[in-house]
Design a protein around this motif. Sequence first.
Motif, PDB file in Angstrom:
ATOM      1  N   TYR A  59       0.826  -1.209   0.000  1.00  0.00           N
ATOM      2  CA  TYR A  59       0.000   0.000   0.000  1.00  0.00           C
ATOM      3  C   TYR A  59       0.862   1.263   0.000  1.00  0.00           C
ATOM      4  CZ  TYR A  59      -3.969  -2.924   1.439  1.00  0.00           C
ATOM      5  OH  TYR A  59      -4.961  -3.881   1.500  1.00  0.00           O
ATOM      6  N   ALA A  60       0.314   2.321  -0.586  1.00  0.00           N
ATOM      7  CA  ALA A  60       0.953   3.639  -0.521  1.00  0.00           C
ATOM      8  C   ALA A  60      -0.115   4.714  -0.595  1.00  0.00           C
ATOM      9  CB  ALA A  60       1.952   3.819  -1.659  1.00  0.00           C
ATOM     10  N   PHE A  61       0.171   5.857   0.020  1.00  0.00           N
ATOM     11  CA  PHE A  61      -0.686   7.028  -0.156  1.00  0.00           C
ATOM     12  C   PHE A  61       0.155   8.291   0.026  1.00  0.00           C
ATOM     13  CE2 PHE A  61      -1.213   5.808   4.331  1.00  0.00           C
ATOM     14  CZ  PHE A  61      -1.060   7.002   5.015  1.00  0.00           C
ATOM     15  N   TYR A  91       3.489   7.778   2.329  1.00  0.00           N
ATOM     16  CA  TYR A  91       3.541   6.670   3.294  1.00  0.00           C
ATOM     17  C   TYR A  91       3.410   5.363   2.524  1.00  0.00           C
ATOM     18  CZ  TYR A  91       3.136   5.622   8.337  1.00  0.00           C
ATOM     19  OH  TYR A  91       3.364   5.258   9.651  1.00  0.00           O
ATOM     20  N   VAL A  92       4.283   4.399   2.828  1.00  0.00           N
ATOM     21  CA  VAL A  92       4.281   3.095   2.172  1.00  0.00           C
ATOM     22  C   VAL A  92       4.255   2.033   3.264  1.00  0.00           C
ATOM     23  CG1 VAL A  92       5.570   1.530   0.652  1.00  0.00           C
ATOM     24  CG2 VAL A  92       5.569   4.002   0.187  1.00  0.00           C
ATOM     25  N   PHE A  93       3.396   1.013   3.112  1.00  0.00           N
ATOM     26  CA  PHE A  93       3.311   0.021   4.178  1.00  0.00           C
ATOM     27  C   PHE A  93       2.837  -1.344   3.686  1.00  0.00           C
ATOM     28  CE2 PHE A  93      -0.910   1.917   4.153  1.00  0.00           C
ATOM     29  CZ  PHE A  93      -1.783   0.889   4.472  1.00  0.00           C
ATOM     30  N   ARG A 158      11.888   5.360  -8.086  1.00  0.00           N
ATOM     31  CA  ARG A 158      11.328   4.080  -7.653  1.00  0.00           C
ATOM     32  C   ARG A 158      11.900   3.639  -6.302  1.00  0.00           C
ATOM     33  NH1 ARG A 158      10.835  -0.750 -11.959  1.00  0.00           N
ATOM     34  NH2 ARG A 158       9.191   0.668 -12.660  1.00  0.00           N
ATOM     35  N   LEU A 159      10.986   3.301  -5.373  1.00  0.00           N
ATOM     36  CA  LEU A 159      11.338   2.705  -4.085  1.00  0.00           C
ATOM     37  C   LEU A 159      11.190   1.195  -4.201  1.00  0.00           C
ATOM     38  CD1 LEU A 159      11.750   3.009  -0.902  1.00  0.00           C
ATOM     39  CD2 LEU A 159       9.260   2.705  -0.806  1.00  0.00           C
ATOM     40  N   GLY A 169       2.972  -4.692  11.312  1.00  0.00           N
ATOM     41  CA  GLY A 169       3.229  -4.371   9.919  1.00  0.00           C
ATOM     42  C   GLY A 169       4.491  -3.534   9.780  1.00  0.00           C
ATOM     43  N   ASP A 170       4.860  -3.237   8.549  1.00  0.00           N
ATOM     44  CA  ASP A 170       6.026  -2.410   8.249  1.00  0.00           C
ATOM     45  C   ASP A 170       5.572  -1.109   7.605  1.00  0.00           C
ATOM     46  OD1 ASP A 170       7.869  -4.253   9.204  1.00  0.00           O
ATOM     47  OD2 ASP A 170       8.095  -5.246   7.269  1.00  0.00           O
TER      48      ASP A 170
END
Length: 198
Positions: A59-61, A91-93, A158-159, A169-170
């Motif tokens: 997920y990302a936002f 935010y990436v998780f 790019r990540l 979670g991370d």
Amino acid sequence: MRHATLIALLLATPAAQAAVIGGEVTGGSALTVGGTFTLLDPQERFAVGFDTFQTPHLYAFDEDQNIEIDAPIAVDIGISPQKGDVVASHYVFFDPAWGTGQTGYVEFDAPIFGIATSTGNLAASDYLANTEVEYLNATLRGLEFEDSVWIDPEDPFRLRVAWVASTPGDYVRVFTRRSPVARAPGKAVKQSRPPTGR
């Protein structure tokens, strides 16, 4: 050329505001059980940080976009944005239901400055959240020793992620340079609602 084409398409859409432009789950047990990349709308009310998703997805936002910062931002990977830089925050998780491995990537419309992966650096940059999202479990955010995230050496937009997660979670925060499609730069507002401490 690929990034120029993507940005041109975004600019052609009047409502385009997103600075995360894509991603993919490429491996790990998450892919085996159907994990995909999902871009969330940060203006919708949802919570992150404590078993609130329980899926194999990446997920990302987007958080605050194109903010002229008034002090340096500490990062764990990459380059720390400096006073006067214009920064977009994201935010990436990964929040699976049980211990699950995942590799993949998230792509942005601007080059990455750096990434906050530690609890302290995430907390120090929470003033850039400024969304309708509820951030839970702030003291357990970050990565463990077996987790890796990095800026693709061949593609600074790019990540890359290679991590294993269970509870809670991370979670990482990515700082990119000025987004060409988001709103005009503003000033950092440090009174923005911080994550809750649960």
